[in-house]
Design an enzyme around this catalytic site. Structure first.
Site, PDB file in Angstrom:
ATOM      1  N   ASP A  79      40.110  37.741  31.800  1.00 23.30           N
ATOM      2  CA  ASP A  79      40.928  38.800  32.380  1.00 23.30           C
ATOM      3  C   ASP A  79      39.957  39.829  32.914  1.00 23.30           C
ATOM      4  O   ASP A  79      39.019  40.222  32.218  1.00 23.30           O
ATOM      5  CB  ASP A  79      41.883  39.412  31.350  1.00 23.30           C
ATOM      6  CG  ASP A  79      42.984  40.204  32.048  1.00 23.30           C
ATOM      7  OD1 ASP A  79      43.612  39.659  32.977  1.00 23.30           O
ATOM      8  OD2 ASP A  79      43.212  41.374  31.681  1.00 23.30           O
ATOM      9  N   LYS A 122      37.011  30.781  41.498  1.00 23.72           N
ATOM     10  CA  LYS A 122      36.578  31.130  40.142  1.00 23.72           C
ATOM     11  C   LYS A 122      35.980  29.897  39.460  1.00 23.72           C
ATOM     12  O   LYS A 122      34.952  29.991  38.776  1.00 23.72           O
ATOM     13  CB  LYS A 122      37.803  31.618  39.370  1.00 23.72           C
ATOM     14  CG  LYS A 122      37.506  32.593  38.260  1.00 23.72           C
ATOM     15  CD  LYS A 122      38.776  32.964  37.521  1.00 23.72           C
ATOM     16  CE  LYS A 122      39.447  34.185  38.079  1.00 23.72           C
ATOM     17  NZ  LYS A 122      40.505  34.691  37.164  1.00 23.72           N
ATOM     18  N   LYS A 146      26.184  37.285  44.141  1.00 24.95           N
ATOM     19  CA  LYS A 146      27.332  37.804  43.393  1.00 24.95           C
ATOM     20  C   LYS A 146      27.364  37.211  41.984  1.00 24.95           C
ATOM     21  O   LYS A 146      27.563  37.924  41.000  1.00 24.95           O
ATOM     22  CB  LYS A 146      28.631  37.485  44.146  1.00 24.95           C
ATOM     23  CG  LYS A 146      29.858  38.072  43.472  1.00 24.95           C
ATOM     24  CD  LYS A 146      31.146  37.721  44.190  1.00 24.95           C
ATOM     25  CE  LYS A 146      32.343  38.133  43.351  1.00 24.95           C
ATOM     26  NZ  LYS A 146      33.623  37.809  43.978  1.00 24.95           N
ATOM     27  N   GLU A 185      52.778  35.123  29.764  1.00 27.74           N
ATOM     28  CA  GLU A 185      53.160  36.535  29.830  1.00 27.74           C
ATOM     29  C   GLU A 185      51.977  37.400  29.409  1.00 27.74           C
ATOM     30  O   GLU A 185      51.648  37.507  28.233  1.00 27.74           O
ATOM     31  CB  GLU A 185      54.363  36.790  28.915  1.00 27.74           C
ATOM     32  CG  GLU A 185      55.083  38.067  29.294  1.00 27.74           C
ATOM     33  CD  GLU A 185      56.302  38.329  28.410  1.00 27.74           C
ATOM     34  OE1 GLU A 185      56.667  39.498  28.283  1.00 27.74           O
ATOM     35  OE2 GLU A 185      56.836  37.364  27.840  1.00 27.74           O
ATOM     36  N   HIS A 211      30.440  40.852  37.079  1.00 32.29           N
ATOM     37  CA  HIS A 211      30.977  41.061  35.740  1.00 32.29           C
ATOM     38  C   HIS A 211      31.361  39.729  35.091  1.00 32.29           C
ATOM     39  O   HIS A 211      31.048  39.478  33.938  1.00 32.29           O
ATOM     40  CB  HIS A 211      32.188  41.997  35.793  1.00 32.29           C
ATOM     41  CG  HIS A 211      33.208  41.632  36.836  1.00 32.29           C
ATOM     42  ND1 HIS A 211      32.886  41.455  38.162  1.00 32.29           N
ATOM     43  CD2 HIS A 211      34.544  41.391  36.761  1.00 32.29           C
ATOM     44  CE1 HIS A 211      33.972  41.144  38.845  1.00 32.29           C
ATOM     45  NE2 HIS A 211      34.989  41.083  38.018  1.00 32.29           N
ATOM     46  N   ARG A 212      31.990  38.833  35.874  1.00 36.68           N
ATOM     47  CA  ARG A 212      32.386  37.533  35.309  1.00 36.68           C
ATOM     48  C   ARG A 212      31.156  36.692  35.023  1.00 36.68           C
ATOM     49  O   ARG A 212      31.078  36.001  34.021  1.00 36.68           O
ATOM     50  CB  ARG A 212      33.353  36.792  36.236  1.00 36.68           C
ATOM     51  CG  ARG A 212      33.986  35.581  35.531  1.00 36.68           C
ATOM     52  CD  ARG A 212      34.948  34.816  36.395  1.00 36.68           C
ATOM     53  NE  ARG A 212      36.040  35.651  36.853  1.00 36.68           N
ATOM     54  CZ  ARG A 212      36.190  36.067  38.108  1.00 36.68           C
ATOM     55  NH1 ARG A 212      35.345  35.706  39.047  1.00 36.68           N
ATOM     56  NH2 ARG A 212      37.189  36.832  38.448  1.00 36.68           N
ATOM     57  N   GLY A 268      43.953  28.759  38.041  1.00 33.61           N
ATOM     58  CA  GLY A 268      44.218  27.842  39.147  1.00 33.61           C
ATOM     59  C   GLY A 268      43.374  28.236  40.346  1.00 33.61           C
ATOM     60  O   GLY A 268      43.452  27.646  41.416  1.00 33.61           O
ATOM     61  N   ASN A 269      42.517  29.258  40.137  1.00 35.47           N
ATOM     62  CA  ASN A 269      41.704  29.805  41.220  1.00 35.47           C
ATOM     63  C   ASN A 269      40.434  28.962  41.399  1.00 35.47           C
ATOM     64  O   ASN A 269      39.537  28.980  40.557  1.00 35.47           O
ATOM     65  CB  ASN A 269      41.353  31.259  40.862  1.00 35.47           C
ATOM     66  CG  ASN A 269      40.529  31.955  41.915  1.00 35.47           C
ATOM     67  OD1 ASN A 269      39.665  31.358  42.550  1.00 35.47           O
ATOM     68  ND2 ASN A 269      40.794  33.235  42.097  1.00 35.47           N
ATOM     69  N   GLU A 270      40.363  28.235  42.509  1.00 30.91           N
ATOM     70  CA  GLU A 270      39.231  27.322  42.716  1.00 30.91           C
ATOM     71  C   GLU A 270      37.918  28.065  42.969  1.00 30.91           C
ATOM     72  O   GLU A 270      36.840  27.572  42.648  1.00 30.91           O
ATOM     73  CB  GLU A 270      39.530  26.332  43.848  1.00 30.91           C
ATOM     74  CG  GLU A 270      40.546  25.253  43.457  1.00 30.91           C
ATOM     75  CD  GLU A 270      40.225  24.545  42.126  1.00 30.91           C
ATOM     76  OE1 GLU A 270      39.082  24.098  41.927  1.00 30.91           O
ATOM     77  OE2 GLU A 270      41.123  24.433  41.272  1.00 30.91           O
TER      78      GLU A 270
END
Length: 201
Positions: A72, A15, A178, A43, A183-184, A11-13
């Protein structure tokens, strides 16, 4: 006909911006959980970044029966036996501000010299298909824990993650810089290659 939609389980915009920049021209319509108004409890009980990324992607794939990606990521500090690691987001409690977390880590490293302050960001991306097939890729970036928070452009642990070759923290880089080295970003580019191979492009 191949489904042209790709759900990214976040849900991270911020990202999503990075994801669309790197995967945008693969021809998929890339949507987030916010776009779909999906609010599913996930979970994350894995013990590795890979396990958690697969758990997230599989949970959303089972709910939608579509192709889903999830990531992750976390910070590994060698001086702290690779903590906070997979618990990076939940370190010191989920709602603890990162400024508090950052100062706590710097405090734990107060006796550590430069060469003892090595650390890395790790990101694993999992892509799960409706037929159950799973692809994972990993990206890392090496650096050191700084002595103070610096920079306004990053989030999380970015302001204390110092890059010796740039002479600054990740939070002092531009978004373009960046994405180039993160890493992403690295894990996403590897995933992009895997999807291109899979589709025979």
């Amino acid at each position: 006909m191949e489904n042209r939609r790709l759900i990214f389980a976040t849900g991270n915009e911020g990202k999503m911006k990075e994801i669309r920049m790197i995967l945008g021209d693969l021809g998929y319509d890339i949507v987030s959980l916010n776009d779909l108004h999906l609010d599913i409890e996930i979970e994350e009980n894995g013990t590795t970044f890979e396990e958690n990324a697969i758990i997230k992607a599989k949970t959303i794939m089972e709910a939608t029966n579509e192709m889903v990606m999830a990531d992750d990521s976390g910070l590994e500090v060698d001086y702290l036996d690779k903590a906070p690691g997979v618990y990076s987001a939940r370190y010191m409690g989920e709602n603890t501000p990162y400024t508090v977390k950052n100062h706590h880590i710097m405090h734990l490293l107060r006796e550590a010299k430069d060469e003892q302050r090595t650390a890395r960001f790790v990101s694993v991306i999992a892509c799960v298909f409706p037929n159950g097939e799973v692809i994972t890729t990993e990206g890392t970036i090496e650096g050191r824990i700084g002595y103070e928070e610096k920079g306004e452009n990053g989030f999380g642990y970015d302001p204390i993650f110092y890059l010796p070759e740039f002479g600054c923290t990740i939070a002092q880089l531009t978004l373009e810089q960046k994405n180039e080295i993160s890493h992403r970003g690295k894990a996403l580019r590897k995933m992009r290659e895997r999807l291109e191979e899979k589709r025979g492009l």
